[in-house]
Design an enzyme around this catalytic site. Structure first.
Site, short mmCIF file in Angstrom:
data_model
loop_
_atom_site.label_atom_id
_atom_site.label_comp_id
_atom_site.label_asym_id
_atom_site.label_seq_id
_atom_site.Cartn_x
_atom_site.Cartn_y
_atom_site.Cartn_z
N ASP A 229 -1.79 1.95 -2.46
CA ASP A 229 -0.47 2.31 -1.92
C ASP A 229 0.27 1.08 -1.39
OD1 ASP A 229 -2.65 2.45 -0.15
OD2 ASP A 229 -1.42 3.39 1.37
N THR A 230 0.60 0.18 -2.27
CA THR A 230 1.49 -0.94 -1.96
C THR A 230 2.81 -0.39 -1.43
OG1 THR A 230 0.51 -2.22 -3.76
CG2 THR A 230 2.65 -2.95 -2.95
#
Length: 395
Positions: A229-230
């Site tokens: 989850d950048t």
């Protein structure tokens, strides 16, 4: 530029998502035209891709806070690049995102972060890779960008735009960015995930009976047990200036020193104002498996595609041809990536008052990952709108 085909309403228009195979590609789009006499208006968007559905509520909350912080900055007179950095700080400070605080731990049990930022007006870019001991890596990237805008260093030296590891950490400290002990950056979530992933890898290696099987199991452990989850954001202000930023802790159990797409030029983010060559201003931020995004330079590819008249179709084709079916990823069983794209241009209409300005803003997002959280807000909105999309279940 004269923008045709759009009414005078400020309402959002939605175009249905499209499913392509292979890769379960999804594209969604929203667009609006903002007009202003004295009231200043802005547009802001954020995303975090491929993460746990159990944390959907927390992701939505931090997304809303980031949107609000960016808009507050813009209302106070900040530039687009300053607002996008402020939004990323909010996201990095959250223990639920894989950026800054609470980032994934590497094989050695340490946190190494990547981040980059790009200003569409100056086209300057700043980035850090595999940096440790800094709470907000995006602030270092932003400082690199601003220092580069000042011109050459003493003796005619060219200022750096991309620093990594210990050198990046020392440069940050030397420029007034406070350090943060690595043990304080780890959270109970990231520590428990590290212990869990380490056990899985140990079990896989003990059960391994062949070299190829080991490689597959290690790859599986990295891609599926760890968060991807950048976080990222794209911003446009009333003057039409755009900016983009991205920050990430990288893959879980990555090798120390590994640098993902969040730091690479043209891979993690891209921002470019309209000019004689380009009719539209564009800002892009990416998420997903860094190796896939680096080998395809997806951020820059999507930005270039946005100069086509039909943005929705252009993004579909770019994701399919430049990413999913890219020859550079031909050996991959599945490619993992997501993008948010902002496109805007000034609208010229026959108006009675010359004080009215119009900016057409289009916002699109696409992902091949299992989920994606997207939020967006303008200064005319009382609160941010957030969507948590799951492949095959678009709201």
């Amino acid at each position: 530029k004269l923008c045709r085909g759009y009414g005078k309403s400020n309402e959002f228009c939605r175009r249905a998502a499209t499913l392509l195979s292979p890769g379960h590609l999804m594209v969604q789009k929203r667009r609006t035209k903002q007009e202003s006499k004295t009231k200043r208006c802005w547009w802001f968007c954020f995303r975090a891709g491929y993460h746990s559905e159990s944390k959907a509520k927390e992701y939505k909350h931090v997304c809303k806070r980031a949107c609000q912080r960016a808009v507050d900055q813009l209302k106070a007179g900040a530039l687009a690049v300053e607002a996008v950095a402020a939004a990323l700080v909010e996201l990095e400070d959250s223990p639920f995102t894989n950026a800054g605080m609470g980032s994934n731990l590497n094989l050695s049990g340490e946190i190494e972060c990547d981040a980059s930022i790009m200003d569409g007006k100056s086209l300057q870019y700043g980035a850090v890779g595999a940096i440790s001991g800094i709470k907000n890596p995006v602030l270092v990237a932003n400082r690199l960008l601003s220092e580069a805008q000042k011109g050459k260093l003493s003796a005619g030296r060219i200022p750096p735009c991309f620093l990594v590891g210990l050198g990046a950490h020392e440069w940050a400290i030397g420029h007034g960015i406070p350090p943060c002990p690595s043990e304080k950056m780890a959270t109970k979530f990231s520590l428990s995930a590290y212990k869990r992933n380490k056990r899985k890898m140990e079990v896989a290696e003990e059960m391994d009976t062949g070299r190829n099987q080991t490689k597959k199991k290690r790859l599986s452990a990295e891609n599926h047990s760890g968060c991807l989850d950048t976080v990222g954001a794209v911003v446009v202000d009333l003057e039409g200036n755009v900016a983009a930023a991205v920050s990430s802790g990288g893959l879980a159990m990555k090798h120390p020193g590994r640098v993902g797409q969040a730091a690479h030029y043209g891979c993690g983010c891209w921002a470019e104002n309209a000019c004689n060559m380009n009719s539209y201003s564009t800002a892009v931020s990416t998420s997903g498996c860094g190796e896939h995004l680096i080998r395809t330079m997806l951020a820059r590819e999507c930005s270039a595609a946005m100069q086509s008249e039909d943005a929705h179709q252009a993004l579909l084709e770019a994701m399919q041809n430049k990413f999913i079916s890219s020859p550079f990823l031909a050996s991959e069983d599945r490619v993992l990536g997501g993008v948010i794209v902002l496109r805007c241009c000034r609208c010229v209409e026959a108006q009675q008052s010359q004080n009215i300005q119009g900016i057409l803003v289009e916002f699109l997002w696409s992902h091949t990952t299992e989920s994606m959280c997207v939020g967006y807000m303008s200064a005319q909105d009382s609160k941010a709108k957030v969507i948590f999309g799951i492949t095959g279940n678009i709201p």
